[in-house]
Design a protein around this motif. Structure first.
Motif, PDB file in Angstrom:
ATOM      1  N   ARG A   1       0.841  -1.188   0.000  1.00 55.32           N
ATOM      2  CA  ARG A   1       0.000   0.000   0.000  1.00 55.32           C
ATOM      3  C   ARG A   1       0.886   1.251   0.000  1.00 55.32           C
ATOM      4  O   ARG A   1       1.942   1.274   0.615  1.00 55.32           O
ATOM      5  CB  ARG A   1      -0.918   0.033   1.229  1.00 55.32           C
ATOM      6  N   LYS A   2       0.436   2.295  -0.690  1.00 57.71           N
ATOM      7  CA  LYS A   2       1.156   3.566  -0.696  1.00 57.71           C
ATOM      8  C   LYS A   2       0.718   4.345   0.533  1.00 57.71           C
ATOM      9  O   LYS A   2      -0.479   4.606   0.718  1.00 57.71           O
ATOM     10  CB  LYS A   2       0.822   4.340  -1.987  1.00 57.71           C
ATOM     11  N   VAL A   3       1.687   4.703   1.389  1.00 52.55           N
ATOM     12  CA  VAL A   3       1.374   5.263   2.711  1.00 52.55           C
ATOM     13  C   VAL A   3       2.062   6.613   2.909  1.00 52.55           C
ATOM     14  O   VAL A   3       3.226   6.795   2.543  1.00 52.55           O
ATOM     15  CB  VAL A   3       1.832   4.295   3.832  1.00 52.55           C
ATOM     16  N   LEU A   4       1.318   7.548   3.518  1.00 53.81           N
ATOM     17  CA  LEU A   4       1.911   8.787   4.007  1.00 53.81           C
ATOM     18  C   LEU A   4       1.817   8.769   5.528  1.00 53.81           C
ATOM     19  O   LEU A   4       0.728   8.647   6.093  1.00 53.81           O
ATOM     20  CB  LEU A   4       1.165  10.015   3.463  1.00 53.81           C
ATOM     21  N   ALA A   5       2.975   8.874   6.194  1.00 55.37           N
ATOM     22  CA  ALA A   5       3.018   8.960   7.653  1.00 55.37           C
ATOM     23  C   ALA A   5       3.156  10.430   8.036  1.00 55.37           C
ATOM     24  O   ALA A   5       4.098  11.096   7.603  1.00 55.37           O
ATOM     25  CB  ALA A   5       4.199   8.162   8.197  1.00 55.37           C
ATOM     26  N   ILE A   6       2.200  10.940   8.813  1.00 57.30           N
ATOM     27  CA  ILE A   6       2.233  12.348   9.234  1.00 57.30           C
ATOM     28  C   ILE A   6       2.558  12.419  10.723  1.00 57.30           C
ATOM     29  O   ILE A   6       1.822  11.870  11.551  1.00 57.30           O
ATOM     30  CB  ILE A   6       0.889  13.056   8.975  1.00 57.30           C
ATOM     31  N   ASP A   7       3.645  13.098  11.058  1.00 61.07           N
ATOM     32  CA  ASP A   7       4.060  13.269  12.446  1.00 61.07           C
ATOM     33  C   ASP A   7       3.512  14.598  12.951  1.00 61.07           C
ATOM     34  O   ASP A   7       3.971  15.655  12.548  1.00 61.07           O
ATOM     35  CB  ASP A   7       5.592  13.242  12.518  1.00 61.07           C
ATOM     36  N   MET A   8       2.510  14.526  13.844  1.00 56.81           N
ATOM     37  CA  MET A   8       1.937  15.755  14.414  1.00 56.81           C
ATOM     38  C   MET A   8       2.284  15.903  15.887  1.00 56.81           C
ATOM     39  O   MET A   8       1.630  16.654  16.618  1.00 56.81           O
ATOM     40  CB  MET A   8       0.424  15.804  14.190  1.00 56.81           C
ATOM     41  N   ASP A   9       3.321  15.206  16.314  1.00 56.10           N
ATOM     42  CA  ASP A   9       3.790  15.300  17.695  1.00 56.10           C
ATOM     43  C   ASP A   9       5.089  16.112  17.693  1.00 56.10           C
ATOM     44  O   ASP A   9       6.044  15.728  17.012  1.00 56.10           O
ATOM     45  CB  ASP A   9       4.032  13.891  18.238  1.00 56.10           C
ATOM     46  N   PRO A  10       5.149  17.230  18.435  1.00 59.08           N
ATOM     47  CA  PRO A  10       6.369  18.042  18.448  1.00 59.08           C
ATOM     48  C   PRO A  10       7.625  17.280  18.902  1.00 59.08           C
ATOM     49  O   PRO A  10       8.745  17.731  18.636  1.00 59.08           O
ATOM     50  CB  PRO A  10       6.035  19.172  19.431  1.00 59.08           C
TER      51      PRO A  10
END
Length: 254
Positions: free
Chosen positions: A32-41
């Protein structure tokens, strides 16, 4: 259209970032094509996937404050099939900078909508607090996956998180659902872990994933090498568990 899943629990130390990292990597390994978004400072998802968060050029902070477009801050194919939208400590200033911004709850959603069709899955690692960043993650997401540690206070704070999800659904994102609960840090040698699982199943009217993530030394070691568990030790119990969790998530594709 990519399915967007926020990984959230305002209680720290429950395996939230570990789950975000390893679910993303396992989905990518399954093609699967995945985007991991880090929203933790804290930026632990970014470093756990091999980026140097302290010297990184272009983060989600730059996107949120309007200094960069989303495409400019996505780091492509850090791992095969896996792109990362990273963060670092700069992100901790964003709540102050957004005080006067109109529709500030939708800033992240407005950017991610432009590129969500490029991915099968977008996995968002939320900060361990019910902050504006978490609300932005929930307005962006289709569903929220909640990791729960197998320990005595597992249910503490969970009702508050569920209440927050319901508020966001009521007022900001009518399609938001709780994806489900996944148990982490399970120790088969203790009666407590088993009791916690049974207690949550009895008291929580939410979907509960069949996959349970065990306490696993290799799983704890992997982030210090900047690699997900399926690359660090693909035969470990931790890697096998996250691959099973990825299969469960995929099985819900509709």
């Amino acid at each position: 259209m990519g399915r967007i899943i926020a990984i959230a629990n305002q209680k720290g130390g429950v395996g939230k970032t570990t789950t975000a990292i390893n679910l993303s990597a396992s989905l990518a390994e399954k093609g699967r094509k995945v985007l991991a978004i880090d929203m933790d400072p804290q930026g632990n998802m970014s470093s756990g996937l091999g980026l140097d968060k302290n010297s990184i050029d272009g983060t989600i902070y730059d996107m949120i404050i309007g200094e960069a477009d989303v495409e400019e801050v996505i780091h492509k194919n850090t791992i095969e099939n896996l792109d990362i939208l990273p963060s670092n400590v700069d992100l901790s200033a964003v709540e102050i900078e957004m005080i006067d911004v109109e529709n500030k709850e939708f800033v992240v959603k407005n950017s991610i909508q432009k590129i969500r069709d490029n991915y099968d899955y977008v996995i968002i690692d939320c900060p361990p607090s019910l902050s504006l960043l978490t609300v932005n993650a929930m307005t962006t997401a289709d569903s929220v996956l909640v990791p729960i540690q197998c320990e005595y206070y597992a249910l503490e704070g969970l009702s508050q998180l569920i209440h927050t999800v319901e508020l966001v659904k009521d007022r900001l994102n009518p399609i938001l659902e709780i994806e489900g609960v996944v148990f982490t840090m399970y120790d088969a040698r203790t009666n407590l872990s088993l009791q916690v699982v049974e207690n949550v199943k009895d008291n929580l009217e939410q979907n509960i994933y069949k996959t349970i993530i065990p306490r696993n030394i290799r799983l704890a070691e992997a982030p210090s090498f900047g690699t997900p568990i399926n690359q660090y030790d693909p035969r470990s119990a931790g890697a096998e568990s996250y691959m099973r969790l990825a299969e469960e998530v995929i099985s819900r594709e509709s």
